[in-house]
Design an enzyme around this catalytic site. Structure first.
Site, PDB file in Angstrom:
ATOM      1  CE1 TYR A 194     -12.025   0.967   5.100  1.00 17.78           C
ATOM      2  CE2 TYR A 194     -11.029   2.629   6.515  1.00 17.78           C
ATOM      3  CZ  TYR A 194     -10.936   1.736   5.462  1.00 17.78           C
ATOM      4  OH  TYR A 194      -9.769   1.622   4.770  1.00 17.78           O
ATOM      5  CG  HIS A 207      -1.967   1.012   1.242  1.00 17.00           C
ATOM      6  ND1 HIS A 207      -1.721   2.346   1.486  1.00 17.00           N
ATOM      7  CD2 HIS A 207      -3.289   0.912   0.986  1.00 17.00           C
ATOM      8  CE1 HIS A 207      -2.870   3.008   1.399  1.00 17.00           C
ATOM      9  NE2 HIS A 207      -3.830   2.165   1.088  1.00 17.00           N
ATOM     10  CB  CYS A 265      -4.276   3.333  -2.443  1.00 13.98           C
ATOM     11  SG  CYS A 265      -5.374   4.358  -1.440  1.00 13.98           S
ATOM     12  CG  ASP A 301      -9.650   3.381   0.390  1.00 16.08           C
ATOM     13  OD1 ASP A 301      -9.935   2.833   1.465  1.00 16.08           O
ATOM     14  OD2 ASP A 301      -8.540   3.882   0.167  1.00 16.08           O
ATOM     15  CG  HIS A 302     -10.799   6.155   3.364  1.00 17.69           C
ATOM     16  ND1 HIS A 302      -9.782   7.006   3.717  1.00 17.69           N
ATOM     17  CD2 HIS A 302     -10.355   4.899   3.628  1.00 17.69           C
ATOM     18  CE1 HIS A 302      -8.770   6.294   4.178  1.00 17.69           C
ATOM     19  NE2 HIS A 302      -9.084   5.018   4.134  1.00 17.69           N
TER      20      HIS A 302
HETATM   21  C1  DNO Z   1      -6.729   3.097   5.589  1.00 16.97           C
HETATM   22  C2  DNO Z   1      -6.145   1.960   4.868  1.00 16.97           C
HETATM   23  C3  DNO Z   1      -4.771   1.625   5.388  1.00 16.97           C
HETATM   24  C4  DNO Z   1      -4.294   0.332   4.781  1.00 16.97           C
HETATM   25  C5  DNO Z   1      -2.901  -0.049   5.192  1.00 16.97           C
HETATM   26  C6  DNO Z   1      -2.454  -1.288   4.466  1.00 16.97           C
HETATM   27  O1  DNO Z   1      -7.883   3.315   5.506  1.00 16.97           O
HETATM   28  O2  DNO Z   1      -6.116   2.175   3.508  1.00 16.97           O
HETATM   29  O3  DNO Z   1      -4.821   1.536   6.774  1.00 16.97           O
HETATM   30  O4  DNO Z   1      -5.146  -0.697   5.190  1.00 16.97           O
HETATM   31  O5  DNO Z   1      -2.007   0.949   4.939  1.00 16.97           O
HETATM   32  O6  DNO Z   1      -1.425  -1.858   5.163  1.00 16.97           O
END
Ligand code: DNO
Length: 347
Positions: free
Chosen positions: A323, A196, A234, A309-310
């Site tokens: 989340y 990541h 990401c 994602d978020h």
């Molecule tokens: C946050 C996530 C990160 C991710 C880590 C992977 O929302 O994208 O905490 O899980 O960096 O190791």
């Protein structure tokens, strides 16, 4: 692509039956959250997570994360045992059908923001990062949203002190040392490692960060060429760095077969420094061209795992920041639309 969704296990207030009802959902992204960093994950716990997911009609092929112990990043002698444990965890994950493991190599802090509930014009709120507010943060007296409880003041001071001698090159060497032990195990058991990126993609508090841009990635892939040494693309993390050309990176790393996992979210740059705010997933909300990124990935052969994602906090949901269910589910349906069209165009 395979659409997935992060699930924090049995204690997650968002249940597997919620996830199952999101259109096209194939599986969960989860981890053994009860085990301290560096220790071996119990087989029974992994099997239970897999069985619960399968019973709900979902796969468990992606783990996020198996966290990397700070001693490994620091290159301390204890890393030998910790890396062995890491390899054992990879084997145990493979036994229950895991195919992809997301992890990061950021010293001390994973993601960083200055506000958890930034008020948006549409009445929602979301995570944000203000350059000005960040300048006021004193790492020796840290009160950062999201991190206040992660370390005691003493632990944090101790860690910052240990890192004060660690340069970018040393951290990179420690990453390569780790990968040279871990990737052969992945090659053997059929797991793809997906690092990541740094979030945000620059150094913080004088701590080195080494997974922030294309140059960093090239160096890492050159040092350990196996295709199982890959990437979590990401968009929100790389995208906060204005010099990162995401469409170019998507084309390059998808065609090289390095993109194993995709985190899709949009961010909006809010000043001419480093500030940004997390926004809804679609292109019109932010600074990233989500449609172009997805189309480029698909045209270049991307077939990996994707997760929204978020999300923002919407409709009065009181969820873990970033989340909640609602906005990530909206993101998932948007992602479905982008991929359906991209795959048609690419045919
Ligand atoms: C946050 C996530 C990160 C991710 C880590 C992977 O929302 O994208 O905490 O899980 O960096 O190791």
């Amino acid at each position: 692509m395979k659409l997935t969704f992060r699930w924090y296990g049995k204690n997650d207030c968002i249940t597997l039956s919620h996830l199952r009802q999101i259109p096209n959902m194939s599986g969960v992204v989860t981890a053994c959250y009860s085990v301290p960093v560096g220790e071996v994950w119990p087989r029974e716990e992994l099997a239970e997570l897999r069985d619960l997911s399968n019973k709900a009609g979902l796969e468990m092929e992606v783990i996020e994360s198996i966290p990397v112990h700070e001693d490994i990043k620091l290159g301390k002698p204890t890393r030998e045992r910790l890396i062995e444990n890491y390899c054992e965890n990879l084997r145990r994950c493979a036994e229950v059908g895991v195919k992809c493991v997301c992890y990061n190599f950021m010293p001390v802090f994973d993601w960083l923001r200055t506000e958890m509930h930034h008020q948006n014009a549409d009445g929602s709120n979301s995570l944000s990062y203000s350059y000005e507010d960040f300048q006021k943060v004193d790492p020796h007296n840290l009160h950062l949203p999201g991190w206040d409880e992660s370390y005691s003041q003493e632990e944090l001071q101790g860690l910052l002190e240990e890192y004060s001698h660690v340069t970018h090159e040393m951290l990179f060497d420690n990453l390569v040392y780790f990968l040279k032990k871990v990737i052969p195990v992945c090659d053997e058991v059929g797991i793809s490692m997906a690092i990541h990126p740094d979030d945000p993609p620059w150094d913080v508090f004088g701590l080195p960060r080494i997974v922030s841009n294309e140059k960093d990635l090239d160096k890492m892939f050159e040092a350990v060429p196996s295709k199982n040494n890959g990437l979590t693309l990401c968009t929100g993390s790389f995208g906060a760095g204005r010099n990162n050309d995401l469409v170019h990176m998507a084309a390059k790393y998808a065609s090289e077969g390095r993109v194993h996992f995709l985190h899709l979210r949009n961010i909006k740059w809010t000043d001419d420094k480093d500030s940004f705010c997390e926004v809804g997933h679609c292109t019109s909300y932010g600074s990233l061209d989500m449609a172009e990124i997805v189309l480029t990935l698909v045209k270049n052969g991307f077939k990996g795992y994707v997760r929204p994602d978020h999300g923002r906090n919407i409709w009065g949901e009181d969820a873990k920041p970033g989340y909640g269910l609602y906005d990530r589910a909206l993101g998932a349906t948007y992602i479905n639309g982008l991929f359906e069209m991209a795959e048609k165009i690419a045919k």
